[in-house]
Design an enzyme around this catalytic site. Structure first.
Site, PDB file in Angstrom:
ATOM      1  N   HIS A 116     106.535 107.177 -56.054  1.00  0.00           N
ATOM      2  CA  HIS A 116     106.112 105.623 -56.507  1.00  0.00           C
ATOM      3  C   HIS A 116     105.150 105.472 -57.515  1.00  0.00           C
ATOM      4  O   HIS A 116     105.271 104.610 -58.306  1.00  0.00           O
ATOM      5  CB  HIS A 116     105.722 104.969 -55.147  1.00  0.00           C
ATOM      6  CG  HIS A 116     106.482 104.812 -54.048  1.00  0.00           C
ATOM      7  ND1 HIS A 116     107.504 103.914 -53.592  1.00  0.00           N
ATOM      8  CD2 HIS A 116     106.544 105.743 -52.879  1.00  0.00           C
ATOM      9  CE1 HIS A 116     108.081 104.197 -52.389  1.00  0.00           C
ATOM     10  NE2 HIS A 116     107.584 105.407 -52.276  1.00  0.00           N
ATOM     11  N   HIS A 173      97.887 103.490 -48.129  1.00  0.00           N
ATOM     12  CA  HIS A 173      99.316 103.503 -47.897  1.00  0.00           C
ATOM     13  C   HIS A 173      99.849 103.611 -49.301  1.00  0.00           C
ATOM     14  O   HIS A 173     100.681 102.799 -49.910  1.00  0.00           O
ATOM     15  CB  HIS A 173     100.051 101.944 -47.486  1.00  0.00           C
ATOM     16  CG  HIS A 173      99.225 101.689 -46.288  1.00  0.00           C
ATOM     17  ND1 HIS A 173      99.678 102.033 -44.977  1.00  0.00           N
ATOM     18  CD2 HIS A 173      98.156 100.741 -45.898  1.00  0.00           C
ATOM     19  CE1 HIS A 173      98.883 101.601 -44.091  1.00  0.00           C
ATOM     20  NE2 HIS A 173      98.074 100.657 -44.677  1.00  0.00           N
ATOM     21  N   PRO A 174      99.757 104.931 -49.716  1.00  0.00           N
ATOM     22  CA  PRO A 174     100.083 104.958 -51.420  1.00  0.00           C
ATOM     23  C   PRO A 174     101.768 105.269 -51.452  1.00  0.00           C
ATOM     24  O   PRO A 174     102.286 105.336 -52.460  1.00  0.00           O
ATOM     25  CB  PRO A 174      99.950 106.643 -51.346  1.00  0.00           C
ATOM     26  CG  PRO A 174      99.556 107.181 -50.057  1.00  0.00           C
ATOM     27  CD  PRO A 174      99.242 106.004 -49.119  1.00  0.00           C
ATOM     28  N   LYS A 175     102.769 105.118 -50.322  1.00  0.00           N
ATOM     29  CA  LYS A 175     104.134 105.401 -50.521  1.00  0.00           C
ATOM     30  C   LYS A 175     104.643 103.990 -50.146  1.00  0.00           C
ATOM     31  O   LYS A 175     105.690 104.160 -49.911  1.00  0.00           O
ATOM     32  CB  LYS A 175     104.376 106.550 -49.861  1.00  0.00           C
ATOM     33  CG  LYS A 175     103.937 107.595 -50.289  1.00  0.00           C
ATOM     34  CD  LYS A 175     104.563 109.173 -50.035  1.00  0.00           C
ATOM     35  CE  LYS A 175     104.022 110.149 -50.569  1.00  0.00           C
ATOM     36  NZ  LYS A 175     104.543 111.624 -49.937  1.00  0.00           N
ATOM     37  N   ASN A 176     104.022 102.955 -50.038  1.00  0.00           N
ATOM     38  CA  ASN A 176     104.506 101.600 -49.571  1.00  0.00           C
ATOM     39  C   ASN A 176     105.202 101.068 -50.618  1.00  0.00           C
ATOM     40  O   ASN A 176     104.554 100.797 -51.788  1.00  0.00           O
ATOM     41  CB  ASN A 176     103.633 100.814 -49.043  1.00  0.00           C
ATOM     42  CG  ASN A 176     103.992  99.479 -48.507  1.00  0.00           C
ATOM     43  OD1 ASN A 176     104.090  98.641 -49.341  1.00  0.00           O
ATOM     44  ND2 ASN A 176     104.468  99.333 -47.264  1.00  0.00           N
TER      45      ASN A 176
END
Lengths: 344, 331
Positions: free
Chosen positions: A167, A111-114
């Site tokens: 992020h 989940h690299p964009k959480n």
């Protein structure tokens, strides 16, 4: 729903069948008497949420609650309330921060964009090695510290996966600024730009690395301005029709070394445009002409009002060229830009 | 009967059905995975319906009851019942209640105290854990302006933070140094607009940057060298509208792009043609069409700062931000 390497994700049997959870009565989702948003669950998620609600309602602070919050977050990393509960538990249980960071790292791969994962990471790193303690050491010793080395490596990997992950870049800026790791950043940026000269995030980071946290009013010395112009033009040569280096060098100079627009940038791009090998590419890219408009406007600003006309006329003529030939897609913009020439 | 061409026709009835069906999708995984932002989902659905001039398609009383049930003891709202408060969901809750004429059913002071309590050293966090982002600067200001309690916030601190997020390309990022991104540009402009501080913006450079978001296909991206996405129809267009430069993009081509992202069978709009529709992109696609002046349907005008119907914003006394736009901007 397992994550390899996470030792606290244990028995996948339903919670109702686990001895460790026998004392808890799960709380079912209450959507009210006439739910406008009745929610469907898979059985596993439904069960986990029921137990989570129960332990939250009881104010439980335990290892099993921590593990359960982790399972819910794994299933649904955007679940804000599970995060709130987990953060409170990490504090209350005085959990090992290094282990928590390991857990966050494993989850981040999926989940690299959480937002929550990155922000939780920030909080953990600050606790693991407070900046105030770090800044008491010289930079090379800070860089040698395992916590920071790991973080730089982690965010580097995230950017290897997705070089434009907003992020990740944001987190890197936080890390570099907070721990004052400026000396190494320009080299990192150069590597990213080498990998993809069109990566706008990397060029944005170059600005960040060059400015080193100084105020927007800082004036850069002539040598630095010259070096950045040379760098930008070198990369413009690779791909003239690439927004980022143009926006970078014009933006940098306008703010921090306006005279260099005329003294350094103009002769170099003119030379490139006159070079038979580059002339077709340069004359057909909107960014070259757009830079000329900016440069002429800046030159005009440096002159007494009575002497500005030729430069401003030239800038307007270029806007016409852009509107009618070079950048027809944005012709509306260029027609209005022409009317704004010399206004500021 | 001629088949409707989704590229030139707004499939209004299908979108209404899509939105009405949102609370019945028991068989779709996505449904429970988005439980934590249900309040925002309702806001997005309602905006789309209002712009389509079909406000009654959802039961207002049920929605109000549900939203009120999402308020917590700290005065903020969670994304669903029994979810912790966050600024994002507090914003959506207040907007929904405003749109449904039910703002008087909440205690203004409690919500105000919640928002003001999140301000520290000038900047507002999204929650008690301190995440800072220019989105939250806007949200805090927008919420309190809707409640009529803006004077309780240290607005100078917020303006300072937003200014510090302005980049060399004229755009705005999520914080100082952050890469310019259309969504952040919108939140910064909308924040400055409400506070009457738009003069700090580099209008020329930013308008140019925004106009550059339009790609050959007519769609808009969020930053250089990235893909087009329907939601940027809102973030970019609303920004241009605030700057008074929405005519700098090819609006007809943009409409064509948005319409091509409609789902002919299920209704709803996706991020780009061929993808699965969702209520978020349906909302912002609809708002983009309205701002772009789409002629194929009588969409209601939308306010570019609040992303709510203009008539509602004006009736609530919130339309006065236009009076504070710099004199030199009024061509």
């Amino acid at each position: 729903m397992r994550i390899d390497g996470c030792s606290d994700i244990e028995d996948p049997a339903p919670l109702a069948q686990q001895a460790a959870w026998q004392d808890v009565e799960p709380i079912a989702q209450d959507d009210g008497p006439s739910p406008i948003c009745p929610i469907a669950y898979t059985d596993e998620y439904r069960e986990m949420m029921g137990y989570l609600r129960a332990v939250m309602a009881a104010g439980e602070e335990s290892a099993r609650a921590l593990a359960l919050s982790g399972r819910v977050i794994q299933a649904n990393p955007g679940h804000y309330t599970a995060w709130v509960y987990r953060k409170r538990l990490v504090e209350a249980l005085a959990s090992d921060i290094g282990a928590e960071l390991d857990w966050v790292s494993a989850l981040s791969a999926k989940h690299p964009k959480n937002y929550q994962l990155w922000h939780h990471r920030e909080a953990l790193v600050e606790r693991l090695w407070p900046a105030r303690a770090a800044l008491a050491l010289p930079e090379d010793q800070r860089l040698a510290n395992p916590v920071l080395r790991r973080e730089l490596q982690f965010v580097g990997s995230a950017l290897d996966e997705d070089a434009k992950n907003f992020h990740a870049w944001s987190y890197r800026q936080w890390l570099v600024a907070r721990y004052e790791l400026w000396a190494q950043e320009l080299a990192f940026v150069d590597t990213m730009i080498s990998q993809d000269v069109r990566n706008n995030s990397a060029w944005n980071q170059r600005y960040f690395a060059v400015l080193r946290g100084r105020p927007a009013t800082t004036q850069l010395d002539a040598a630095l301005a010259r070096a950045e112009v040379a760098y930008a033009v070198e990369h413009i040569q690779f791909a003239p029709n690439n927004d980022s280096p143009w926006a970078y060098v014009v933006g940098l100079l306008l703010r921090h070394a306006p005279a260099a627009l005329h003294d350094e940038l103009l002769p170099r791009i003119r030379a490139l445009a006159a070079d038979p090998g580059f002339a077709p590419a340069m004359s057909s890219t909107p960014f070259y002409w757009s830079a000329l408009v900016d440069i002429h406007e800046q030159q005009a600003r440096a002159l007494p009002p009575a002497e500005r006309a030729p430069l401003l006329d030239e800038a307007r003529a270029i806007c016409d060229r852009l509107a009618t030939q070079v950048d027809i897609t944005h012709n509306r913009y260029w027609r209005f830009r022409k009317t704004a020439v010399g206004a500021a | 009967m001629e088949p409707t061409d989704p590229r030139s026709t707004l499939l209004a009835d299908k979108h209404v059905e899509f939105i009405k069906r949102l609370d019945k999708k028991h068989d779709e995984l996505e449904y429970w995975m988005t439980e934590h932002l249900r309040v925002s989902g309702i806001y997005w659905g309602l905006v789309a319906l209002f712009l389509l001039d079909k406000p009654a398609a959802l039961d207002h009383q049920q929605i109000v009851t549900y939203i009120l049930g999402c308020q917590n003891s700290d005065g903020g709202f969670g994304g669903h019942t029994n979810h912790d408060s966050h600024l994002l969901y507090t914003m959506s809750a207040v907007q929904v209640l405003l749109m449904l004429g039910a703002l008087d059913q909440i205690d203004t002071k409690r919500v105000t105290d919640y928002v003001v309590g999140l301000q520290r050293d000038g900047m507002v966090s999204g929650d008690e854990w301190g995440e800072q982002d220019t989105r939250f600067a806007f949200i805090a200001v927008a919420i309190l302006s809707q409640l009529g309690t803006l004077e309780q916030l240290d607005t100078q601190g917020i303006v300072d933070y937003v200014r510090s997020a302005m980049n060399y390309d004229g755009g705005f990022g999520s914080g100082p140094g952050g890469e310019s991104h259309a969504a952040q540009v919108y939140t910064c402009l909308a924040c400055l607009a409400i506070l009457g501080q738009l003069h700090v913006v580099d209008r020329e450079r930013l308008s140019g940057w925004l106009a550059e978001r339009q790609l050959k296909c007519g769609g808009l991206n969020g930053r250089p060298q990235k893909l087009e996405d329907v939601c940027y129809s809102w973030w970019v267009l609303s920004s241009l509208e605030i700057l008074g430069r929405v005519h700098w993009v090819d609006r007809q081509k943009l409409c064509g792009f948005i319409l091509s992202a409609q789902d002919e069978e299920r209704g709803g709009i996706a991020d780009r043609p061929g993808d699965v529709p969702d209520v978020y992109h349906t909302c912002f696609g609809m708002a983009g069409l309205s701002l772009a002046g789409f002629k194929g349907y009588a969409l209601k005008p939308v306010d570019p700062v609040y992303c709510m119907p203009k008539d509602i914003v004006e009736r609530a006394g919130l339309g006065s931000w236009t009076d504070k736009v710099p004199e030199s901007w009024r061509e």
